[in-house]
Design a protein around this motif. Structure first.
Motif, PDB file in Angstrom:
ATOM      1  N   THR A  34       0.838  -1.204   0.000  1.00 21.67           N
ATOM      2  CA  THR A  34       0.000   0.000   0.000  1.00 21.67           C
ATOM      3  C   THR A  34       0.871   1.252   0.000  1.00 21.67           C
ATOM      4  O   THR A  34       0.609   2.205  -0.736  1.00 21.67           O
ATOM      5  N   ASN A  35       1.919   1.269   0.808  1.00 19.71           N
ATOM      6  CA  ASN A  35       2.833   2.418   0.848  1.00 19.71           C
ATOM      7  C   ASN A  35       3.531   2.632  -0.488  1.00 19.71           C
ATOM      8  O   ASN A  35       3.784   3.764  -0.890  1.00 19.71           O
ATOM      9  N   ALA A  36       3.834   1.549  -1.194  1.00 20.97           N
ATOM     10  CA  ALA A  36       4.572   1.640  -2.459  1.00 20.97           C
ATOM     11  C   ALA A  36       3.748   2.278  -3.571  1.00 20.97           C
ATOM     12  O   ALA A  36       4.316   2.683  -4.585  1.00 20.97           O
ATOM     13  N   THR A  37       2.447   2.423  -3.394  1.00 19.18           N
ATOM     14  CA  THR A  37       1.612   2.982  -4.462  1.00 19.18           C
ATOM     15  C   THR A  37       1.885   4.461  -4.693  1.00 19.18           C
ATOM     16  O   THR A  37       1.651   4.970  -5.786  1.00 19.18           O
ATOM     17  N   GLY A  38       2.336   5.166  -3.659  1.00 26.36           N
ATOM     18  CA  GLY A  38       2.529   6.608  -3.783  1.00 26.36           C
ATOM     19  C   GLY A  38       1.233   7.400  -3.666  1.00 26.36           C
ATOM     20  O   GLY A  38       1.229   8.612  -3.776  1.00 26.36           O
ATOM     21  N   ILE A  39       0.123   6.701  -3.433  1.00 30.76           N
ATOM     22  CA  ILE A  39      -1.172   7.354  -3.221  1.00 30.76           C
ATOM     23  C   ILE A  39      -1.320   7.616  -1.732  1.00 30.76           C
ATOM     24  O   ILE A  39      -1.076   6.730  -0.926  1.00 30.76           O
ATOM     25  N   GLY A  40      -1.696   8.831  -1.359  1.00 38.98           N
ATOM     26  CA  GLY A  40      -1.891   9.115   0.054  1.00 38.98           C
ATOM     27  C   GLY A  40      -2.013  10.588   0.332  1.00 38.98           C
ATOM     28  O   GLY A  40      -2.184  11.397  -0.578  1.00 38.98           O
ATOM     29  N   CYS A  41      -1.915  10.943   1.596  1.00 44.12           N
ATOM     30  CA  CYS A  41      -2.088  12.329   2.040  1.00 44.12           C
ATOM     31  C   CYS A  41      -0.813  12.825   2.712  1.00 44.12           C
ATOM     32  O   CYS A  41      -0.130  12.072   3.405  1.00 44.12           O
ATOM     33  N   ASN A  42      -0.532  14.091   2.520  1.00 47.80           N
ATOM     34  CA  ASN A  42       0.590  14.745   3.181  1.00 47.80           C
ATOM     35  C   ASN A  42       0.041  15.411   4.435  1.00 47.80           C
ATOM     36  O   ASN A  42      -0.732  16.353   4.359  1.00 47.80           O
ATOM     37  N   VAL A  43       0.430  14.891   5.589  1.00 47.81           N
ATOM     38  CA  VAL A  43      -0.035  15.426   6.869  1.00 47.81           C
ATOM     39  C   VAL A  43       1.172  15.961   7.615  1.00 47.81           C
ATOM     40  O   VAL A  43       2.018  15.193   8.069  1.00 47.81           O
ATOM     41  N   GLY A  44       1.282  17.283   7.715  1.00 46.69           N
ATOM     42  CA  GLY A  44       2.400  17.894   8.423  1.00 46.69           C
ATOM     43  C   GLY A  44       3.747  17.554   7.821  1.00 46.69           C
ATOM     44  O   GLY A  44       4.726  17.410   8.551  1.00 46.69           O
ATOM     45  N   GLY A  45       3.805  17.405   6.507  1.00 43.67           N
ATOM     46  CA  GLY A  45       5.067  17.112   5.845  1.00 43.67           C
ATOM     47  C   GLY A  45       5.406  15.632   5.771  1.00 43.67           C
ATOM     48  O   GLY A  45       6.448  15.256   5.255  1.00 43.67           O
ATOM     49  N   THR A  46       4.530  14.773   6.299  1.00 49.74           N
ATOM     50  CA  THR A  46       4.772  13.338   6.263  1.00 49.74           C
ATOM     51  C   THR A  46       3.691  12.663   5.427  1.00 49.74           C
ATOM     52  O   THR A  46       2.519  12.991   5.542  1.00 49.74           O
TER      53      THR A  46
END
Length: 171
Positions: A34-46
Motif C-alpha cells: 500500500t505504501n509503495a503505491t505513492g497514493i496518500g495524504c501529506n499530513v504535516g510534511g509526512t
C-alpha cells in the motif's frame, strides 16, 4: 515464564499483549504494498496512506478515485495473505477541505470492496475515540465527560455511606 495454553482457531487472541505485534507482522506485505503505491495524504510534511493497529486498518487518500484504488490494492494483498475484510464493519468518511474555495462535491459513488458497497458515515469510533468529519473532538470530549460522570456516580453509590477514615484508607 510460560502462560497457560490456549487455542487459536482464526486470528490472534483478543486482548493478548502480542496480538498487535503478530497482526502487524502478518500484514507487513499489505502495508508495504500500500505504501509503495505513492497514493496518500501529506499530513504535516509526512506521507500517510495506511494506519494499522491491532486488527484495525485505516486508509487515507486525497480523492475518491485514489481511495478506491487503495481499497482495490488492499483487497488484492488481503487475498495473497488469506485475510478477509468485514464489509459490514468497513466504513468510509470524507473530510471537507479547510479552504472553502477548494470545495468538492459532497456526493460520490459508493466505494466497493470485493463487490460489496461500503457505507459512508459522519462519525465512527476508532481505537476508543470518536472521529467525525467536521474535524472536531467535541463529540469525543462529551463522551469522556459522560463516562467520568458515570464512574463518579458508581463510586458515590458504592462508597457514599463509608466514613471519611475508610475513604482515606481506600483512596
Amino acid at each position: 515464564m510460560t502462560s497457560d495454553p490456549f487455542f487459536v482457531g482464526n486470528g490472534t487472541k483478543q486482548g493478548g499483549v502480542l496480538s498487535p505485534y503478530l497482526f502487524s507482522h502478518y500484514i507487513r506485505e499489505l502495508i508495504a504494498g500500500t505504501n509503495a503505491t505513492g497514493i496518500g495524504c501529506n499530513v504535516g510534511g509526512t506521507f500517510y496512506n495506511i494506519l494499522a493497529y491491532a486488527d484495525d486498518v485505516v486508509l487515507l487518500a486525497p480523492s475518491w478515485f485514489a481511495l478506491q484504488r487503495l481499497v482495490d490494492i488492499l483487497s488484492v494483498f488481503a487475498v495473497d495473505i488469506d485475510m478477509s475484510c468485514n464489509v459490514l464493519k468497513t466504513v468510509c468518511m470524507m473530510f471537507n477541505p479547510a479552504c472553502k474555495r477548494k470545495a468538492v462535491p459532497c456526493m460520490f459513488p459508493e466505494f466497493t470492496l470485493n463487490g460489496s458497497n461500503l457505507k459512508y458515515v459522519q462519525e465512527f469510533k476508532y481505537l476508543g475515540h470518536v472521529l467525525n468529519n467536521k474535524l472536531s473532538d467535541d463529540d469525543d470530549i462529551k463522551r469522556e465527560i459522560r463516562c467520568m460522570f458515570i464512574r463518579t456516580n458508581i463510586l458515590l453509590r458504592r462508597f457514599g455511606k463509608c466514613s471519611v477514615a475508610v475513604k482515606l484508607s481506600l483512596f
